[in-house]
Motif scaffolding. Structure first.
Motif, PDB file in Angstrom:
ATOM      1  N   THR A 198      -5.453   1.401 -27.588  1.00 20.49           N
ATOM      2  CA  THR A 198      -4.400   1.605 -26.602  1.00 20.49           C
ATOM      3  C   THR A 198      -4.118   0.299 -25.862  1.00 20.49           C
ATOM      4  N   ALA A 223      -2.033   3.373 -36.557  1.00 21.83           N
ATOM      5  CA  ALA A 223      -1.700   4.636 -35.912  1.00 21.83           C
ATOM      6  C   ALA A 223      -0.474   4.505 -35.017  1.00 21.83           C
ATOM      7  N   ASN A 224      -0.455   3.500 -34.189  1.00 19.26           N
ATOM      8  CA  ASN A 224       0.661   3.251 -33.274  1.00 19.26           C
ATOM      9  C   ASN A 224       1.253   1.894 -33.605  1.00 19.26           C
ATOM     10  N   LEU A 227       2.068  -0.721 -30.862  1.00 19.05           N
ATOM     11  CA  LEU A 227       1.044  -1.076 -29.887  1.00 19.05           C
ATOM     12  C   LEU A 227       1.159  -2.526 -29.425  1.00 19.05           C
ATOM     13  N   ILE A 273      -1.237   7.735 -38.446  1.00 18.32           N
ATOM     14  CA  ILE A 273      -0.103   8.023 -37.570  1.00 18.32           C
ATOM     15  C   ILE A 273      -0.177   9.424 -36.992  1.00 18.32           C
ATOM     16  N   CYS A 275      -2.458  10.927 -35.744  1.00 19.35           N
ATOM     17  CA  CYS A 275      -3.249  10.936 -34.513  1.00 19.35           C
ATOM     18  C   CYS A 275      -2.361  10.880 -33.268  1.00 19.35           C
ATOM     19  N   CYS A 276      -1.171  10.340 -33.411  1.00 20.93           N
ATOM     20  CA  CYS A 276      -0.311  10.096 -32.260  1.00 20.93           C
ATOM     21  C   CYS A 276       0.463  11.334 -31.816  1.00 20.93           C
ATOM     22  N   LEU A 309       5.219  13.763 -29.775  1.00 20.94           N
ATOM     23  CA  LEU A 309       4.468  12.511 -29.702  1.00 20.94           C
ATOM     24  C   LEU A 309       3.693  12.491 -28.388  1.00 20.94           C
ATOM     25  N   ASN A 312       0.468   8.971 -24.609  1.00 19.11           N
ATOM     26  CA  ASN A 312      -0.258   7.726 -24.871  1.00 19.11           C
ATOM     27  C   ASN A 312      -0.765   7.772 -26.315  1.00 19.11           C
ATOM     28  N   PRO A 313       0.123   7.574 -27.293  1.00 13.56           N
ATOM     29  CA  PRO A 313      -0.274   7.720 -28.702  1.00 13.56           C
ATOM     30  C   PRO A 313      -1.299   6.681 -29.096  1.00 13.56           C
ATOM     31  N   HIS A 314      -2.369   7.119 -29.788  1.00 16.67           N
ATOM     32  CA  HIS A 314      -3.414   6.187 -30.180  1.00 16.67           C
ATOM     33  C   HIS A 314      -4.255   6.778 -31.293  1.00 16.67           C
TER      34      HIS A 314
END
Length: 317
Positions: A198, A223-224, A227, A273, A275-276, A309, A312-314
């Motif tokens: 993050t 994933a993000n 970022l 991805i 995960c987000c 989404l 705080n996508p991570h």
């Protein structure tokens, strides 16, 4: 702070790098997954595709080399120099058993005398800048002081430190305290790598270690993909940007690879991805089980259309 995209075998190939750099900003250097020269002293077709300058135009790319033979490394360094590269990276961090069993990657950290001889030859003859990606040790972070002292004897352009040992692979907590203590013991430019998922993770690391030259991020950026852009003050990840990136990547893969390869690569990317999004368990399982591209696309569409989404996508393991 500069952000480097870590080389991730099977994911960050030349097509991925090109699509990512076109869709998102914030990455200062893209590290190319390693090439491994042998006594034949030639690049395989796959390696050549990876490092051809035409396939890495528009962004700063750094090839990575994996070998325990200085002569093989120097051959690769000359070949890459002749292609126009000004920097390459020595892989001393790969923890894979098939790699370390041959004394390569993190396996080189287990024999300091052999590593010193290797570095002596490389840094006395390499025609371009050589950075190193390493771990803190083979078995224990207690090995780091001797390793750092050895690296500090050479003109290492950047020392990228994955703050785990080889024995940890990618599990357990990175030893950030060991990394933080390194600045008083070397004048080398230190780059941190390990569990940066993050913007806050990155800021916390920089606050704790303000002398850090750059951050290298792998799983967090897969994933993000926004970022690094967000860390640089740009737009955080949006659903529209993520879906556009996904669709462009899928289109690029379709144009270059057979369907089974496209499916494998997209499943690997989307495993991260997913995960987000909220409640990602079922979509991740469906993506993993997709046996055809059509099944994959239907599953991906359900993820984009039916899940929100995260704020705080991570990445999460």
């Amino acid at each position: 702070m500069p952000v480097y995209f870590a080389p991730m075998e099977g994911i960050t190939d030349s097509l991925y790098r090109r699509v990512h750099s076109a869709c998102f900003g914030g990455v200062s250097k893209y590290f190319i997954p390693f090439i491994s020269p042998t006594q034949n002293l030639r690049l395989t077709p796959r390696e050549l595709v990876a490092v051809l300058p035409a396939h890495n135009a528009g962004f700063f790319a750094v090839p990575q080399v994996l070998t325990r033979h200085a002569a093989h490394f120097l051959w690769a360094a000359q070949a890459l120099h002749d292609m126009g590269y000004g920097e390459i990276n020595l892989n001393l961090g790969c923890p894979s058993g098939t790699v370390t069993a041959k004394g390569k990657g993190a396996g080189m950290l287990a024999d300091l005398s052999a590593l010193e001889r290797f570095l002596d030859e490389v840094y006395s003859r390499a025609p371009l800048r050589v950075s190193i990606k390493t771990r803190l040790g083979y078995e224990s972070p207690g090995e780091w002081d001797a390793l750092l002292a050895l690296f500090s004897r050479f003109p290492v352009s950047e020392l990228i430190v994955h703050a785990r040992t080889r024995s940890q692979f990618y599990t357990g907590t990175p030893h950030r305290d060991v990394f933080a203590a390194s600045f008083s013991r070397t004048s080398l430019s230190l780059v941190y790598n390990g569990d940066l998922f993050t913007v806050q993770d990155c800021r916390d690391l920089h606050s704790r270690c303000p002398g850090t030259h750059a951050l290298m991020i792998g799983r967090g950026l897969i994933a993000n993909p926004a970022l690094a852009q967000a860390l640089a003050g740009g737009q955080p990840l949006t659903l529209a940007a993520l879906r556009s990136f996904h669709d462009q990547l899928l289109s690029a893969y379709r144009a270059a690879y057979p369907a089974n390869v496209v499916l494998g690569r997209m499943r690997e990317v989307m495993k991260h991805i997913a995960c987000c999004f909220d409640s990602p368990e079922k979509p991740r399982k469906a993506i993993r089980k997709a046996a055809t591209l059509r099944a994959y696309e239907e599953t991906a569409a359900r993820l984009f259309d039916g899940h929100a989404l995260l704020e705080n996508p991570h990445f999460t393991a």
